[in-house]
Design a protein around this motif. Structure first.
Motif, PDB file in Angstrom:
ATOM      1  N   ALA A  36       0.850  -1.193   0.000  1.00 52.38           N
ATOM      2  CA  ALA A  36       0.000   0.000   0.000  1.00 52.38           C
ATOM      3  C   ALA A  36       0.880   1.236   0.000  1.00 52.38           C
ATOM      4  O   ALA A  36       1.928   1.252   0.626  1.00 52.38           O
ATOM      5  CB  ALA A  36      -0.901  -0.007   1.219  1.00 52.38           C
ATOM      6  N   CYS A  37       0.444   2.264  -0.735  1.00 52.11           N
ATOM      7  CA  CYS A  37       1.180   3.525  -0.770  1.00 52.11           C
ATOM      8  C   CYS A  37       1.229   4.100   0.645  1.00 52.11           C
ATOM      9  O   CYS A  37       0.209   4.177   1.321  1.00 52.11           O
ATOM     10  CB  CYS A  37       0.494   4.516  -1.715  1.00 52.11           C
ATOM     11  N   LEU A  38       2.427   4.512   1.088  1.00 46.69           N
ATOM     12  CA  LEU A  38       2.582   5.034   2.441  1.00 46.69           C
ATOM     13  C   LEU A  38       1.950   6.415   2.571  1.00 46.69           C
ATOM     14  O   LEU A  38       1.651   6.872   3.657  1.00 46.69           O
ATOM     15  CB  LEU A  38       4.065   5.097   2.813  1.00 46.69           C
ATOM     16  N   GLY A  39       1.743   7.074   1.429  1.00 50.16           N
ATOM     17  CA  GLY A  39       1.165   8.417   1.471  1.00 50.16           C
ATOM     18  C   GLY A  39      -0.345   8.393   1.576  1.00 50.16           C
ATOM     19  O   GLY A  39      -0.938   9.130   2.354  1.00 50.16           O
ATOM     20  N   CYS A  40      -1.017   7.537   0.801  1.00 45.01           N
ATOM     21  CA  CYS A  40      -2.479   7.594   0.726  1.00 45.01           C
ATOM     22  C   CYS A  40      -3.153   6.253   0.933  1.00 45.01           C
ATOM     23  O   CYS A  40      -4.385   6.168   0.991  1.00 45.01           O
ATOM     24  CB  CYS A  40      -2.904   8.180  -0.620  1.00 45.01           C
ATOM     25  N   GLY A  41      -2.373   5.184   1.036  1.00 42.65           N
ATOM     26  CA  GLY A  41      -2.970   3.874   1.303  1.00 42.65           C
ATOM     27  C   GLY A  41      -3.453   3.144   0.062  1.00 42.65           C
ATOM     28  O   GLY A  41      -3.936   2.023   0.155  1.00 42.65           O
ATOM     29  N   LEU A  55       5.173   4.197  -2.843  1.00 43.28           N
ATOM     30  CA  LEU A  55       4.735   5.574  -3.065  1.00 43.28           C
ATOM     31  C   LEU A  55       4.067   5.620  -4.440  1.00 43.28           C
ATOM     32  O   LEU A  55       4.719   5.435  -5.455  1.00 43.28           O
ATOM     33  CB  LEU A  55       5.938   6.523  -3.008  1.00 43.28           C
ATOM     34  N   CYS A  56       2.750   5.870  -4.453  1.00 42.05           N
ATOM     35  CA  CYS A  56       1.998   5.827  -5.708  1.00 42.05           C
ATOM     36  C   CYS A  56       2.349   7.056  -6.571  1.00 42.05           C
ATOM     37  O   CYS A  56       2.892   8.027  -6.055  1.00 42.05           O
ATOM     38  CB  CYS A  56       0.499   5.774  -5.419  1.00 42.05           C
ATOM     39  N   PRO A  57       2.054   7.048  -7.853  1.00 40.45           N
ATOM     40  CA  PRO A  57       2.421   8.161  -8.732  1.00 40.45           C
ATOM     41  C   PRO A  57       1.839   9.504  -8.270  1.00 40.45           C
ATOM     42  O   PRO A  57       2.493  10.537  -8.384  1.00 40.45           O
ATOM     43  CB  PRO A  57       1.832   7.753 -10.091  1.00 40.45           C
ATOM     44  N   THR A  58       0.618   9.500  -7.702  1.00 41.93           N
ATOM     45  CA  THR A  58       0.010  10.750  -7.238  1.00 41.93           C
ATOM     46  C   THR A  58       0.803  11.342  -6.070  1.00 41.93           C
ATOM     47  O   THR A  58       1.102  12.538  -6.043  1.00 41.93           O
ATOM     48  CB  THR A  58      -1.450  10.496  -6.791  1.00 41.93           C
ATOM     49  N   CYS A  59       1.149  10.494  -5.107  1.00 42.89           N
ATOM     50  CA  CYS A  59       1.907  10.972  -3.949  1.00 42.89           C
ATOM     51  C   CYS A  59       3.327  11.364  -4.363  1.00 42.89           C
ATOM     52  O   CYS A  59       3.911  12.304  -3.826  1.00 42.89           O
ATOM     53  CB  CYS A  59       1.931   9.924  -2.845  1.00 42.89           C
ATOM     54  N   ARG A  60       3.886  10.620  -5.325  1.00 48.54           N
ATOM     55  CA  ARG A  60       5.218  10.952  -5.836  1.00 48.54           C
ATOM     56  C   ARG A  60       5.206  12.360  -6.452  1.00 48.54           C
ATOM     57  O   ARG A  60       6.109  13.165  -6.225  1.00 48.54           O
ATOM     58  CB  ARG A  60       5.647   9.919  -6.881  1.00 48.54           C
TER      59      ARG A  60
HETATM   60 ZN   LIG Z   1      -0.327   7.522  -2.661  1.00 50.71          ZN
END
Ligand SMILES: [Zn+2]
Length: 220
Positions: free
Chosen positions: A25-30, A36-41
């Motif tokens: 799971a992305c640590l930024g948004c789950g 780290l998903c592209p949006t959070c990146r």
């Molecule tokens: Zn994310």
């Protein structure tokens, strides 16, 4: 050649296949994605850096210590999520290389040592890891002569700013900086008391700090 933050198609493909077996799971948004998903990146890349003064020296911080940046640094430092070191280390390393390139020839890099308890608990040095991901080789540490006031430790809240400074002065010593220019690095700068102690230690050893660089700075 410093590493670039470009996405390589083959790497995306490999990670996508790995993700089938190792869901992350992305640590930024789950979101169900890599660490780290592209949006959070993109969020991380879009956040501005910070500049402030510490002991009369310019400090460049790659980010403000808040939101996503704070989350990622805590995941790295407290939970050993070394998979977030690359996106953080790329900008931090670039700032350090920039500081060295703009400094007089022969300038050396020194780092604020981690607290003894933090180093014991983690078993790795986050600053060294982040610098490595940013293309900067391991810098020599300042020497911790004695323990300073522990952040969040007992009595910390009751300490006045002046008492904190008094308890920190003399905790660090610099070696091999006599007559040299120095760039000082640390991960997070909060009150700036520890970084200021680093500047003092370098000056006491006959050196001159020309720039401080941090991953993140807490804005007062
Ligand atoms: Zn994310």
């Amino acid at each position: 050649m410093p590493p670039a933050d470009h996405q390589t198609p083959w790497r995306d493909a490999v990670l996508a296949v790995l993700g089938l077996f190792l869901p992350v799971a992305c640590l930024g948004c789950g979101a169900a994605d890599r660490a780290l998903c592209p949006t959070c990146r993109a969020d991380l890349v879009g956040r501005p850096g910070r500049v402030r003064l510490v002991a009369g020296v310019r400090l460049d911080a790659a980010w403000e210590y808040e939101g996503l940046v704070r989350t990622l640094l805590l995941e790295l430092k407290l939970r050993g999520r070394v998979d977030v070191a690359r996106p953080l280390g790329l900008r931090f390393g670039a700032l350090v290389r920039q500081a060295l390139a703009g400094a007089p020839p022969g300038t050396v890099l020194r780092r604020i040592p981690p607290s003894r308890s933090g180093a014991r608990r983690r078993g790795f040095d986050p600053v060294v890891l982040l610098l490595a991901r940013g293309g900067v080789r391991r810098p020599q540490r300042l020497v911790r002569v004695r323990a300073g006031p522990t952040a969040g430790g007992p009595g910390q809240k009751e300490r006045t700013a002046l008492e904190r400074v008094a308890a920190t002065v003399g905790t660090l010593r610099a070696v091999g900086v006599d007559g040299r220019d120095v760039v000082l690095v640390d991960d997070v700068v909060t009150t700036g008391v520890t970084m200021a102690e680093g500047v003092r230690a370098v000056r006491a050893a006959g050196g001159r700090v020309v720039r401080c660089v941090a991953v993140a700075s807490v804005e007062e």
